[in-house]
Design a protein around this motif. Structure first.
Motif, PDB file in Angstrom:
ATOM      1  N   ASP A   1       0.716  -0.948   0.140  1.00 46.23           N
ATOM      2  CA  ASP A   1       0.064   0.148   0.312  1.00 46.23           C
ATOM      3  C   ASP A   1       1.326   0.999   0.238  1.00 46.23           C
ATOM      4  O   ASP A   1       1.569   1.743   0.925  1.00 46.23           O
ATOM      5  CB  ASP A   1      -0.886  -0.031   1.440  1.00 46.23           C
ATOM      6  CG  ASP A   1      -2.051   0.906   1.043  1.00 46.23           C
ATOM      7  OD1 ASP A   1      -2.328   1.861  -0.040  1.00 46.23           O
ATOM      8  OD2 ASP A   1      -2.651   1.192   2.141  1.00 46.23           O
ATOM      9  N   SER A   2       1.421   1.402  -0.975  1.00 47.71           N
ATOM     10  CA  SER A   2       2.057   2.990  -1.296  1.00 47.71           C
ATOM     11  C   SER A   2       1.491   4.573  -1.336  1.00 47.71           C
ATOM     12  O   SER A   2       0.076   3.780  -1.345  1.00 47.71           O
ATOM     13  CB  SER A   2       2.706   2.982  -2.913  1.00 47.71           C
ATOM     14  OG  SER A   2       1.877   2.881  -3.704  1.00 47.71           O
ATOM     15  N   CYS A   3       2.018   5.442  -1.268  1.00 50.76           N
ATOM     16  CA  CYS A   3       1.170   6.624  -1.327  1.00 50.76           C
ATOM     17  C   CYS A   3       0.558   7.253  -2.183  1.00 50.76           C
ATOM     18  O   CYS A   3       1.109   6.682  -3.502  1.00 50.76           O
ATOM     19  CB  CYS A   3       1.707   7.222  -0.161  1.00 50.76           C
ATOM     20  SG  CYS A   3       2.120   7.070   1.494  1.00 50.76           S
ATOM     21  N   ILE A   4      -0.545   7.978  -2.671  1.00 50.50           N
ATOM     22  CA  ILE A   4      -0.715   8.831  -3.647  1.00 50.50           C
ATOM     23  C   ILE A   4       0.305   9.760  -3.566  1.00 50.50           C
ATOM     24  O   ILE A   4       0.514   9.745  -4.998  1.00 50.50           O
ATOM     25  CB  ILE A   4      -2.149   9.830  -2.838  1.00 50.50           C
ATOM     26  CG1 ILE A   4      -3.080   8.317  -3.041  1.00 50.50           C
ATOM     27  CG2 ILE A   4      -2.463  10.664  -3.946  1.00 50.50           C
ATOM     28  CD1 ILE A   4      -4.579   9.088  -2.714  1.00 50.50           C
ATOM     29  N   PHE A   5       1.084  10.044  -2.914  1.00 48.28           N
ATOM     30  CA  PHE A   5       2.480  11.044  -3.226  1.00 48.28           C
ATOM     31  C   PHE A   5       3.582  10.362  -3.324  1.00 48.28           C
ATOM     32  O   PHE A   5       4.051  10.103  -2.773  1.00 48.28           O
ATOM     33  CB  PHE A   5       2.537  12.438  -2.028  1.00 48.28           C
ATOM     34  CG  PHE A   5       1.232  13.580  -2.560  1.00 48.28           C
ATOM     35  CD1 PHE A   5       1.455  13.919  -3.162  1.00 48.28           C
ATOM     36  CD2 PHE A   5      -0.139  12.943  -1.715  1.00 48.28           C
ATOM     37  CE1 PHE A   5       0.188  15.406  -3.918  1.00 48.28           C
ATOM     38  CE2 PHE A   5      -1.037  14.029  -1.723  1.00 48.28           C
ATOM     39  CZ  PHE A   5      -0.649  15.391  -2.733  1.00 48.28           C
ATOM     40  N   MET A   6       4.038  11.353  -4.612  1.00 52.24           N
ATOM     41  CA  MET A   6       5.900  10.492  -4.716  1.00 52.24           C
ATOM     42  C   MET A   6       5.975  11.564  -4.627  1.00 52.24           C
ATOM     43  O   MET A   6       5.899  12.478  -5.540  1.00 52.24           O
ATOM     44  CB  MET A   6       5.317   9.304  -5.598  1.00 52.24           C
ATOM     45  CG  MET A   6       5.241   7.551  -5.178  1.00 52.24           C
ATOM     46  SD  MET A   6       4.377   6.388  -6.910  1.00 52.24           S
ATOM     47  CE  MET A   6       2.394   6.845  -6.794  1.00 52.24           C
ATOM     48  N   HIS A   7       7.745  11.410  -4.657  1.00 50.94           N
ATOM     49  CA  HIS A   7       8.792  11.843  -5.564  1.00 50.94           C
ATOM     50  C   HIS A   7       8.288  12.499  -6.879  1.00 50.94           C
ATOM     51  O   HIS A   7       7.932  11.386  -7.906  1.00 50.94           O
ATOM     52  CB  HIS A   7      10.466  11.352  -5.215  1.00 50.94           C
ATOM     53  CG  HIS A   7      11.354  12.512  -5.271  1.00 50.94           C
ATOM     54  ND1 HIS A   7      11.866  13.670  -6.402  1.00 50.94           N
ATOM     55  CD2 HIS A   7      12.172  13.253  -4.527  1.00 50.94           C
ATOM     56  CE1 HIS A   7      12.223  13.748  -6.449  1.00 50.94           C
ATOM     57  NE2 HIS A   7      13.260  13.898  -5.168  1.00 50.94           N
ATOM     58  N   PRO A   8       8.183  13.865  -7.282  1.00 46.80           N
ATOM     59  CA  PRO A   8       7.734  14.683  -8.820  1.00 46.80           C
ATOM     60  C   PRO A   8       9.159  13.051  -9.824  1.00 46.80           C
ATOM     61  O   PRO A   8       8.482  13.633 -11.160  1.00 46.80           O
ATOM     62  CB  PRO A   8       7.976  15.761  -8.710  1.00 46.80           C
ATOM     63  CG  PRO A   8       7.899  15.963  -6.453  1.00 46.80           C
ATOM     64  CD  PRO A   8       8.746  15.072  -5.714  1.00 46.80           C
ATOM     65  N   LYS A   9      10.121  13.327  -8.706  1.00 52.04           N
ATOM     66  CA  LYS A   9      10.478  12.070  -9.940  1.00 52.04           C
ATOM     67  C   LYS A   9      10.501  11.472 -10.876  1.00 52.04           C
ATOM     68  O   LYS A   9      10.263  11.162 -11.537  1.00 52.04           O
ATOM     69  CB  LYS A   9      12.193  12.184  -9.564  1.00 52.04           C
ATOM     70  CG  LYS A   9      13.392  13.453  -9.915  1.00 52.04           C
ATOM     71  CD  LYS A   9      14.670  12.880 -10.422  1.00 52.04           C
ATOM     72  CE  LYS A   9      15.259  14.164 -11.015  1.00 52.04           C
ATOM     73  NZ  LYS A   9      15.776  15.172 -10.019  1.00 52.04           N
ATOM     74  N   THR A  10       9.399  10.692  -9.784  1.00 51.83           N
ATOM     75  CA  THR A  10       9.109   9.360 -10.201  1.00 51.83           C
ATOM     76  C   THR A  10       8.177   9.744 -11.693  1.00 51.83           C
ATOM     77  O   THR A  10       8.501   8.925 -12.302  1.00 51.83           O
ATOM     78  CB  THR A  10       7.608   9.549  -9.331  1.00 51.83           C
ATOM     79  OG1 THR A  10       8.400   8.549  -8.108  1.00 51.83           O
ATOM     80  CG2 THR A  10       7.233   8.137  -9.852  1.00 51.83           C
ATOM     81  N   TRP A  11       7.711  10.667 -12.194  1.00 52.03           N
ATOM     82  CA  TRP A  11       6.683  10.706 -12.873  1.00 52.03           C
ATOM     83  C   TRP A  11       7.531  11.967 -14.347  1.00 52.03           C
ATOM     84  O   TRP A  11       7.206  11.425 -15.543  1.00 52.03           O
ATOM     85  CB  TRP A  11       6.115  11.971 -13.080  1.00 52.03           C
ATOM     86  CG  TRP A  11       4.566  11.415 -11.487  1.00 52.03           C
ATOM     87  CD1 TRP A  11       5.190  11.631  -9.958  1.00 52.03           C
ATOM     88  CD2 TRP A  11       3.923  10.551 -11.659  1.00 52.03           C
ATOM     89  NE1 TRP A  11       3.640  10.920  -9.362  1.00 52.03           N
ATOM     90  CE2 TRP A  11       3.293  10.006 -10.107  1.00 52.03           C
ATOM     91  CE3 TRP A  11       3.430   9.446 -12.738  1.00 52.03           C
ATOM     92  CZ2 TRP A  11       2.446   8.812  -9.812  1.00 52.03           C
ATOM     93  CZ3 TRP A  11       2.487   8.320 -12.391  1.00 52.03           C
ATOM     94  CH2 TRP A  11       2.169   8.238 -10.973  1.00 52.03           C
ATOM     95  N   GLU A  12       8.655  12.166 -13.723  1.00 54.91           N
ATOM     96  CA  GLU A  12       9.355  12.309 -15.240  1.00 54.91           C
ATOM     97  C   GLU A  12      10.222  11.348 -15.782  1.00 54.91           C
ATOM     98  O   GLU A  12      10.366  10.727 -16.921  1.00 54.91           O
ATOM     99  CB  GLU A  12      11.154  12.462 -14.166  1.00 54.91           C
ATOM    100  CG  GLU A  12      10.681  15.058 -14.726  1.00 54.91           C
ATOM    101  CD  GLU A  12      11.782  15.452 -14.199  1.00 54.91           C
ATOM    102  OE1 GLU A  12      12.384  15.182 -13.838  1.00 54.91           O
ATOM    103  OE2 GLU A  12      11.434  16.270 -12.867  1.00 54.91           O
ATOM    104  N   ALA A  13      10.387   9.835 -14.595  1.00 52.80           N
ATOM    105  CA  ALA A  13      11.713   8.924 -15.086  1.00 52.80           C
ATOM    106  C   ALA A  13      10.120   8.157 -15.744  1.00 52.80           C
ATOM    107  O   ALA A  13      10.533   7.147 -16.522  1.00 52.80           O
ATOM    108  CB  ALA A  13      11.857   7.856 -13.967  1.00 52.80           C
TER     109      ALA A  13
END
Ligand code: ATP
Length: 453
Positions: free
Chosen positions: A64-76
């Motif tokens: 169960d991971s969170c809704i928010f992740m490090h913004p780099k996630t979405w660049e990668a």
């Protein structure tokens, strides 16, 4: 067929499956709330999914991971630049519309995976044929532009120009699984091939909100990502496709209402992509994507995080970036598919023929007459006995016939009536939703009979 859709939407509202969000303020587009019966149905869908995916499989664990992740996630992941839909605006009424959907309506297959130029070109060529679904004006649209679907926020950013460095509400849940790949590996005994499953909210700035809960801006996903070696990827993929198809069949979906749709335009890294489509009143549409994604996801996160996400396979001593196959579905879409499939009209009776495992209430308990305290007391006793094991409804309004109809309409598979004979011999009647047959059984045997059914 759209008529059936209207009936289902009205049933959902009337009986408390789904409510328009913020209705007292006029609603909030493409956001829906689940009512008392909807939350039970959705929980049941999630429960059976989790059971088949995690509980019964030794090779899959939960997360169960969170809704928010490090913004780099979405660049990668490519979402910041590539997660977009083609948008066209009607110049007459200024409604924003999905260009690929408009093209589809005039028989031209376009795909959100095509480049902006490609789709803009096709749209331009065919625009004269297209009518705005809102104001009916023909051919009067702006050029097509790609619109990014990620929802931005200022979480953790206290400056006024936070838009320059936003954090994102996750557009899909699986990124949290990729980011935790090493954590799961080091904290458990999992070895490739293995999977990680997760259920949680996702958010997308969908351009057009159509078809009730089919496409919403906030929704819940059930995703399973399966990590495997490059050699076993396609073999595991075929197994996963069969496994997921069977899940729907076992839960009673009419086989003819399901079909596979193979993607013609694969993203560059994908090996193969199929969707399971359901025959909604508005046509066959995707309910689940099952994709072979190669090593793209972990390669990208390795690159952007500068962490080594490779795996040492002790079976072969090979070192590689794991390949991933995924099964990705939405709770709301699946719920709508189950509701459409279960909905039937038999004379003046509306019946939701949901499998007991999915039905919001498993059983309803009635005293034959509400004004006979001895019947009410006995029925309460039965209700109290059953409620710890089954979700139970209580009803003592109107006549028995009306109560049966009311339970049929929400899919309750069994109704139990306490009558005068109950007071004599400790038996009740149990009525089956689908056959409408009634049987007399002993109260002492009720629990075990219901469990079997
Ligand atoms: P579509 O083409 O319909 O927009 P998609 O291909 O973008 O869907 P995926 O990214 O593959 O969808 O998402 C996996 C699953 O998540 C879908 O099969 C669907 O069940 C669910 N899903 C995706 N977007 C939405 C949404 N806006 N509302 C409800 N469920 C959604």
């Amino acid at each position: 067929m759209q008529d059936k859709m209207q009936k289902i939407i009205s049933l959902c509202k009337r009986r408390g499956f789904v409510f328009v969000s913020s209705e007292i303020y006029g609603g909030f587009s493409a956001i829906y709330d689940l009512g008392p019966l909807g939350v039970e149905l959705a929980n049941n869908i999630k429960r059976v999914w989790w059971k088949s995916m995690v509980q019964e499989r030794e090779d899959i664990v939960g997360l169960d991971s969170c809704i928010f992740m490090h913004p780099k996630t979405w660049e990668a992941s490519g979402h910041v630049t590539g997660f977009s839909d083609p948008l066209a605006e009607c110049k007459e009424c200024h409604t924003r519309l999905r260009a690929d959907h408009l093209l589809e309506e005039v028989g031209i297959r376009a795909d959100e995976k095509m480049s902006e130029e490609e789709i803009a070109e096709i749209f331009k060529k065919n625009k004269e044929k297209i009518k705005c679904p809102n104001c009916q004006e023909k051919g009067n649209f702006t050029d097509v532009k790609k619109f990014n679907l990620l929802v931005k926020s200022n979480l953790g950013n206290f400056t006024d120009d936070w838009q320059k460095e936003p954090s994102y509400l996750r557009g899909e849940t699986c990124q949290g699984i990729y980011l935790n790949f090493k954590n799961v590996l080091s904290s458990s005994r999992m070895k490739i091939p293995f999977g990680v499953a997760q259920i949680g909210k996702a958010f997308r700035n969908e351009i057009t909100a159509r078809q009730f809960i089919f496409r919403t801006r906030e929704f819940e996903q059930m995703e399973m990502q399966y990590f495997c070696s490059p050699q076993e990827e396609m073999q595991e993929y075929e197994k996963l496709r069969k496994f997921r198809w069977q899940w729907y069949i076992d839960l009673g979906i009419t086989q003819e209402n399901l079909k596979w749709h193979q993607h013609e335009n694969l993203v560059f890294y994908a090996k193969e992509a199929y969707d399971i489509e359901y025959n909604f009143p508005f046509g066959f549409s995707e309910i689940e994507g099952i994709h072979a994604r190669g090593d793209y996801d972990l390669t990208q996160h390795s690159k952007f995080s500068k962490q080594d996400l490779s795996y040492v396979d002790h079976r072969t001593n090979e070192i590689y970036i794991p390949h991933i196959i995924e099964a990705s579905s939405g709770v709301g879409r699946i719920m709508l598919a189950f509701l459409c499939d279960a909905y039937s009209e038999e004379g003046d009776r509306i019946v939701l023929k949901l499998k007991p495992a999915l039905a919001s209430y498993k059983v309803a308990v009635f005293p034959l007459l509400a004004n006979k305290p001895e019947l009410v007391a006995k029925a309460r006793e039965v209700f109290e006995m059953l409620k710890t094991d089954f979700t139970c409804a209580w009803d003592d309004r109107g006549n028995i016939g009306k109560r049966y109809y009311s339970q049929d309409e929400i899919g309750t598979p069994f109704c139990i009536t306490v009558d005068f004979q109950t007071l004599q011999d400790q038996t009740v009647t149990i009525r089956d939703r689908d056959t409408t047959q009634q049987e007399r059984i002993k109260i002492s045997e009720l629990k075990s009979i219901l469990e079997k059914k």
